[in-house]
Motif scaffolding. Structure first.
Motif, PDB file in Angstrom:
ATOM      1  N   ASP A 557      40.882  76.069  61.632  1.00  0.00           N
ATOM      2  CA  ASP A 557      42.230  76.217  62.193  1.00  0.00           C
ATOM      3  C   ASP A 557      42.946  74.871  62.094  1.00  0.00           C
ATOM      4  OD1 ASP A 557      44.531  76.733  63.483  1.00  0.00           O
ATOM      5  OD2 ASP A 557      43.609  77.418  65.360  1.00  0.00           O
ATOM      6  N   LEU A 558      43.664  74.706  61.010  1.00  0.00           N
ATOM      7  CA  LEU A 558      44.260  73.397  60.723  1.00  0.00           C
ATOM      8  C   LEU A 558      45.309  73.002  61.766  1.00  0.00           C
ATOM      9  CD1 LEU A 558      44.627  73.730  56.855  1.00  0.00           C
ATOM     10  CD2 LEU A 558      42.811  72.615  58.152  1.00  0.00           C
ATOM     11  N   LYS A 559      45.965  73.997  62.329  1.00  0.00           N
ATOM     12  CA  LYS A 559      47.032  73.706  63.303  1.00  0.00           C
ATOM     13  C   LYS A 559      46.498  72.999  64.542  1.00  0.00           C
ATOM     14  CE  LYS A 559      50.731  76.763  62.052  1.00  0.00           C
ATOM     15  NZ  LYS A 559      50.012  77.471  60.956  1.00  0.00           N
ATOM     16  N   THR A 560      45.286  73.368  64.946  1.00  0.00           N
ATOM     17  CA  THR A 560      44.768  72.785  66.192  1.00  0.00           C
ATOM     18  C   THR A 560      43.900  71.547  65.928  1.00  0.00           C
ATOM     19  OG1 THR A 560      42.810  74.186  66.153  1.00  0.00           O
ATOM     20  CG2 THR A 560      44.743  75.056  67.285  1.00  0.00           C
ATOM     21  N   MET A 561      43.697  71.225  64.649  1.00  0.00           N
ATOM     22  CA  MET A 561      42.840  70.071  64.386  1.00  0.00           C
ATOM     23  C   MET A 561      43.583  68.764  64.645  1.00  0.00           C
ATOM     24  SD  MET A 561      40.579  71.147  61.085  1.00  0.00           S
ATOM     25  CE  MET A 561      39.534  69.691  61.042  1.00  0.00           C
ATOM     26  N   ASP A 562      42.797  67.809  65.092  1.00  0.00           N
ATOM     27  CA  ASP A 562      43.311  66.474  65.359  1.00  0.00           C
ATOM     28  C   ASP A 562      43.982  65.909  64.102  1.00  0.00           C
ATOM     29  OD1 ASP A 562      43.676  63.902  66.116  1.00  0.00           O
ATOM     30  OD2 ASP A 562      41.621  63.586  66.827  1.00  0.00           O
ATOM     31  N   LYS A 563      45.221  65.478  64.246  1.00  0.00           N
ATOM     32  CA  LYS A 563      45.976  64.950  63.095  1.00  0.00           C
ATOM     33  C   LYS A 563      45.270  63.749  62.444  1.00  0.00           C
ATOM     34  CE  LYS A 563      49.629  67.645  63.017  1.00  0.00           C
ATOM     35  NZ  LYS A 563      48.685  68.769  63.266  1.00  0.00           N
ATOM     36  N   SER A 564      44.521  63.022  63.259  1.00  0.00           N
ATOM     37  CA  SER A 564      43.863  61.830  62.709  1.00  0.00           C
ATOM     38  C   SER A 564      42.727  62.188  61.759  1.00  0.00           C
ATOM     39  CB  SER A 564      43.322  60.962  63.845  1.00  0.00           C
ATOM     40  OG  SER A 564      42.233  61.639  64.451  1.00  0.00           O
ATOM     41  N   LYS A 565      42.380  63.483  61.695  1.00  0.00           N
ATOM     42  CA  LYS A 565      41.266  63.891  60.835  1.00  0.00           C
ATOM     43  C   LYS A 565      41.715  64.222  59.410  1.00  0.00           C
ATOM     44  CE  LYS A 565      37.828  63.905  63.840  1.00  0.00           C
ATOM     45  NZ  LYS A 565      36.766  62.902  63.727  1.00  0.00           N
ATOM     46  N   PHE A 566      43.002  64.022  59.122  1.00  0.00           N
ATOM     47  CA  PHE A 566      43.503  64.301  57.777  1.00  0.00           C
ATOM     48  C   PHE A 566      43.693  62.992  57.019  1.00  0.00           C
ATOM     49  CE2 PHE A 566      44.499  67.917  60.349  1.00  0.00           C
ATOM     50  CZ  PHE A 566      44.348  69.013  59.513  1.00  0.00           C
TER      51      PHE A 566
END
Lengths: 742, 742
Positions: A557-566
């Motif tokens: 679920d990309l929407k809920t993933m921590d932005k810092s993980k991209f």
């Protein structure tokens, strides 16, 4: 970003401020060689800089060290290397260095004119002690007309004084060369210092020439870089420095420097140093202004054939971004059939200066439709490397030819096969570009002489790599598709669709008699036909699986993933990514963008809506494909958003790595978005199909397309679409479903 | 191979003649450290030699260089290193070197007594000029009783003369150390020279002691090697050489050397050098003969519990091979809970001295059934590394713990994840061994203290790695099974069956209340149960797929393939192997060998016949599994053939690489073949099941098994099978289907 008539890029108006990013953006080149937009004298600024001068395809090799070795792995990698830089010029006024330590630098602006192919650098310097003020300007070109020539014209104008002594030091700098940019973990260290340690002086009668010649240690390639000036001076330090003094006496003074980059593979028996000296003297004789005019004329013709006009309701970014893209593609692309176009163009050694599948899928379409001779030269370069591809297939245990995933010289240069050699769609990608080239140009001669042989060998490979499954039909197991967050799967649908397309191209546009000379038997021909017909595509009703097992994996679920993980690849182990429904980039959607006619409207909608939320767009190859696919969907807001974001890469540094080079594939993607996403162009063997749409908040766009030797102009506005024949014989166009002869 | 009572291995009777192979075979060790069977003085032979002395788990690290790096890859590898060798002793007679250059060497024979744990080396030397003849013998042991002690007793006997001067030079040699054997492409170079360059003398009051202490550069481990002699001599060269002279006067002369290998992690605060000196002096005081007797006594007890008697119609190979296997396993295995058993035992640094899944699946069963305290110490070693396994899982993005594929210190040391980290069955393999240990020993205490925590964490990992598929049930995607010719597939049936077994073990042998302290909730417990129950196994009727897509791949016809192409991994790219139905080693068949009760007879037959022709047995782990599975099939000829071939590895050098170390997994496999393939043993929580069979051309076999603290002897002959209680309380045995109390 405010842009002067949308033709000029001023560094002080860019939305990015990192100097190295700007240097990448301001690169000038001609496809044979290129120069980053660094200052002539680093000391006028305290910002960090990366100089770079590169010859396309001039590489050194290094052994690849594997954590674990296995049979058939490439033993060495090729890396385009940074060459001695001829752009260096430093000044002293009355013995005081003209730099930021000894004076104040003001009005320091670089400007790249896409209209004329000229880069300008201007600044004003006011001496700290003397208070003397000069205005300095440099104009530079890498000539499109003179393949080996780089030229600078310097003007120094006294602003608040009458007389002074200007000392000029002009060098060819071979210090601090490096083989790669630091953000790319996939490249090796190449010791260019070692190469330069053995550099030799140029042997010439002309004692005003500076320069050196050098040979790579392992790949055994040689090149020469020489320079000449239009003033007399003193040459020193093994021909690497030229110095001169001029009296400034109220009037501006001017100096011109001409440099020649010459790879000895360019020579045909004649003496390299004589050729270099002759080139230099010819250019000096002509003078900078003549070269500048040649260049402007060349660019005028280029834009005549290639420019896109865009009028939108919002800011002018798109017009600018599209011109910048086409301009840099022209500057990056090899035009002589002996080189390709690297992932970072000629703006850095990122990705080792390698040619990838980006060339055929993202970049060639622009050239095919506007400058077909350049598309031809890129395909010729692949043809010239076919024997390596044949060996590569054999090494792996297969028949036919498998083109390399990343390469300069035609040999596979990749060190992690699950995300490279296993991406066997490379063959079908090249054949797709070949098909497009053939359909747009009707170049029978090229097909006979080069194309068909590649097509047959590339198809043979798939017959031996794929196999027959009693239930599924023709299957292609153990492959990696475009999406690098999934690897070593069965029946990647992009791959299978592209291979199907390739085999259909072969078996429907040609017949057995045309390929019998390559040993194709009737039986083999039938297999080509059968494999195309029975190609397996994993489906669940209208939802197409990215591969056999993709749809059964858990989704991220990309929407809920921590932005810092991209981007995810920097934070997750490949296993984790491979295990999940998550995409780095368009995969099935890319097939949909390239071949919309293979999908129903319902399928396009269902699959787009399924895959888009799973896609991180961590690759710069992604958004343009999604934008094209979105163009055929009812949701115009989503389309508009994807469309705009697909234009943003280098000018906004959206990937945060333009400092390490421009993104040529993404630039090609802009053309694709306009042609495949808006004009909805499709060439068949005997007609050109156009179903243009007007995107939300656009007012108009105009684009030129070449088809079968003729050129048409397509204008699309709110009032409808309009086609005009610009030159050549009339052609058959199916415009909005209606066949018209133009 | 003619064998003295099947207890002695004479080098001149082996069917192999390569000296380095023989040196591997004649290794002596005690699980803490080991010494290869090299000559005391290389110069008595012109054959090439590889000396080696190793402490189990004493390693250096080196950075791993990847062709392409990605997130979560191990950054360094561990390598067991070769240590200074204390076995060196060279002689001179009347000033002439006793070697093959200065005399004739005859009757040169080494002999390893498996009964007594003693290695003997004898030869006769006749001086070229003097004609003087001496008989020299060395006897050596690595003491099983004194963990750190290696001892040599030398006897020199004048044969044809009365008086002479014998000079003895005894050294601790730290030259020419290397971190690995050359045939293993997967290991790094460790610079042991650097380590030895900084070695220090031992600080001791006893000036007769030679030796040195040293510290690894990166892993920061220290060790000391010291030696003492039972004669007075002169110590020189930084305490590395001891020399002495003895008058030979008609009688034989004798010298004893005692060496101590001491890794400072063994010390608990006390001074290491004092400990080493004390150990040396104690051993010297006791004398070689006392140590030899201790050793013989230890071995007597070992064989009492562990020996297998085999009587066959053919040659005695099998009896010998099985004893050699058990003997080397004892010599190789760590017994203190702080180390495991490496793939090459203590006979070389091959495979970096790493512990693999071989430990649990191939080796632990022998110890579980005969020396459960050793099985316990191996499981304790895994428990001690659990925190690394928890971190490893977290690094990858999963919950619970994932044990490393190859390791010494508990950290993953593998550089190619598709054939290592992706082989997540490692957890289930360890838990299988734990289950066996628990069922055979009923060691509740161990389960409470160590076992359950590992079991819960290893199970948690699978719940997060696997996922639920609406049609298939619980699936485990993107894994690699035992067969290394297939990688990154979905639902490898071995893995899924083993995980199912693990989850059933957890949820049926224990209940939630016992694991609640590890944070297991009712919901999680239900998921464990559900995943076990709904575990997906790919099937086509009775044929079980090795994974979801295996059966649909094209088969390789191994029978018609060129013999020179084996082993296939040396001649084919991994992609080619992954693409085909071809196995390096038992995969599903291994699950069948370990858990026959999970398969019907029909399934066993169908799957064996399907997979065997596809298996190259390029791994030494393969044949024993096939032999076990074959034991339940009607075709007794095939069984007999597989049975015999499964016994052959090191004594016949069947893999052509015993020179680079023995194969401990294959040795454990011999025990498995006899116990699982012939005795058909299975332990449940409350009874021992035996369904013994007599293989073709065997006459009888006898084997001892411990169960719940008691020991039984199983004798099987043509007249039937017979069980006797050897010691302990009576136990419940189901013999040939009938439950009997013995």
């Amino acid at each position: 970003m405010a842009i002067n008539e949308n033709w000029e890029i001023y560094d002080n108006e860019l939305s990015v401020s990192d100097n190295q990013t700007i240097e990448s953006i301001l690169t000038v080149g001609n496809g044979y060689f290129g120069m980053r937009g660094a200052y002539e004298d680093d000391a006028i600024s305290e910002k960090s800089t990366t100089h770079g001068a590169y010859i396309n395809g001039f590489y050194e090799t290094a052994p690849i060290t594997y954590g674990e070795q296995a049979h058939g792995y490439p033993s060495e990698r090729q890396s385009m290397i940074s060459l001695p830089d001829a752009s260096h010029i430093s000044l002293q006024l009355d013995g005081i260095p003209v730099d930021h330590n000894h004076g104040e630098i003001t009005d320091n602006i670089r400007d790249l004119s896409m209209k004329t192919g000229l880069m300008t650098h201007k600044f004003v310097w006011t001496g700290k002690l003397s208070g003397k003020k000069i205005q300095v300007s440099f104009r530079r070109i890498v000539s499109h007309v003179r393949k080996h020539i780089f030229a600078i014209q310097m003007t120094v104008k006294p602003v608040n004084f009458k007389r002074g002594i200007l000392s000029i030091k002009s060098t060819i700098d071979s210090d601090n060369l490096s083989a790669h940019s630091s953000d790319d973990p996939r490249v090796s260290e190449i010791n260019t210092d070692e190469i330069m340690k053995h550099a030799r002086q140029i042997n010439t009668q002309n004692d005003q020439i500076i320069g050196l010649s050098f040979t790579t240690q392992r790949s055994d390639l040689s090149a020469m870089v020489g320079a000449i000036h239009n003033l007399d001076g003193k040459v020193s330090n093994n021909q690497k420095i030229w110095q001169s003094q001029i009296l400034i006496d109220q009037q501006p003074v001017r100096m011109e420097k001409f440099a020649c980059y010459f790879d000895t593979r360019e020579s045909h028996g004649e003496s390299v140093s004589e050729t270099v000296v002759a080139e230099l003297e010819k250019s000096k004789e002509a003078g900078f202004d003549a070269l500048r005019k040649e260049q402007a004329n060349y660019m005028r013709l280029f834009w005549h054939d290639s420019d896109i006009h865009i009028a939108t309701n919002y800011h002018d970014d798109l017009q600018m971004a599209s011109r910048f893209a086409l301009f840099q593609l022209l500057q990056s692309v090899g035009k002589d059939g002996k080189r390709g176009i690297s992932a970072k163009g000629l703006s850095s050694t990122g990705y080792d200066g390698h040619y990838f599948w980006d060339t055929e899928i993202y970049i060639i379409p622009f050239f095919t439709m506007t400058q077909p001779q350049i598309a031809k030269s890129l395909l010729t370069n692949r043809y010239n490397q076919l024997s390596h591809a044949t060996e590569h297939a054999m090494d792996l245990g297969y028949r036919g030819a498998l083109f390399p995933w990343r390469t300069i010289n035609g040999e596979e240069s990749s060190a992690y096969f699950p995300a490279s050699t296993a991406a066997v769609h490379i063959n079908a990608d090249i054949m797709f570009a070949l098909q497009q080239y053939y359909y747009f140009t009707d170049d029978e001669h090229f097909m006979r002489q080069y194309g068909l042989k590649m097509l047959v060998e590339a198809s043979r490979f798939y017959l031996s790599y794929g196999s027959w499954d009693k239930e599924k039909g023709f299957v292609i197991n153990t492959v990696t598709g475009p999406d690098e967050y999934t690897a070593l799967v069965n029946n990647n649908s992009y791959t299978n669709l592209m291979v199907k397309n390739q085999l259909e191209f072969l078996t429907t546009s040609f017949d057995l008699s045309q390929v019998a000379r390559f040993g194709v038997t009737e039986k083999e021909w039938q297999q080509f036909e059968m494999a195309a017909k029975q190609m397996f595509i994993p489906r669940e009703d209208n939802l197409i699986g990215q591969d056999d097992s993709f749809l059964s994996k858990p989704k991220l679920d990309l929407k809920t993933m921590d932005k810092s993980k991209f981007p995810l690849l920097m934070h997750y182990h490949p296993l984790f990514l491979y295990q999940h429904q998550v995409l780095k980039q368009a995969d099935l959607i890319l097939a949909m963008a390239l071949m919309p006619y293979r999908f129903t409207n319902e399928q396009q909608k269902i699959n787009y809506e399924y895959y888009e939320p799973l896609t991180t767009h961590d690759s710069s190859l992604s958004r343009c494909a999604y934008a094209i696919a979105a163009s055929r969907l009812p949701d115009q807001d989503a389309f508009d958003q994807m469309l705009q974001s697909s234009f943003k890469t280098d000018l906004t540094d959206s990937q945060n790595n333009t400092a390490n080079g421009i993104h040529t594939a993404s630039m090609g993607g802009i053309w694709l978005v306009i042609l495949l996403g808006l004009a909805h162009v499709q060439a068949t063997e005997n007609k050109l199909i156009l179903d243009p749409i007007m995107p939300p908040s656009w007012n108009a766009y105009v684009v030129c397309i070449q088809y079968h030797g003729s050129q048409i102009k397509l204008s699309v506005s709110e009032r409808g679409s309009h086609v005009t024949l610009m030159h050549g014989l009339p052609i058959k166009v199916q415009l909005n479903g209606e066949i018209v002869q133009f």
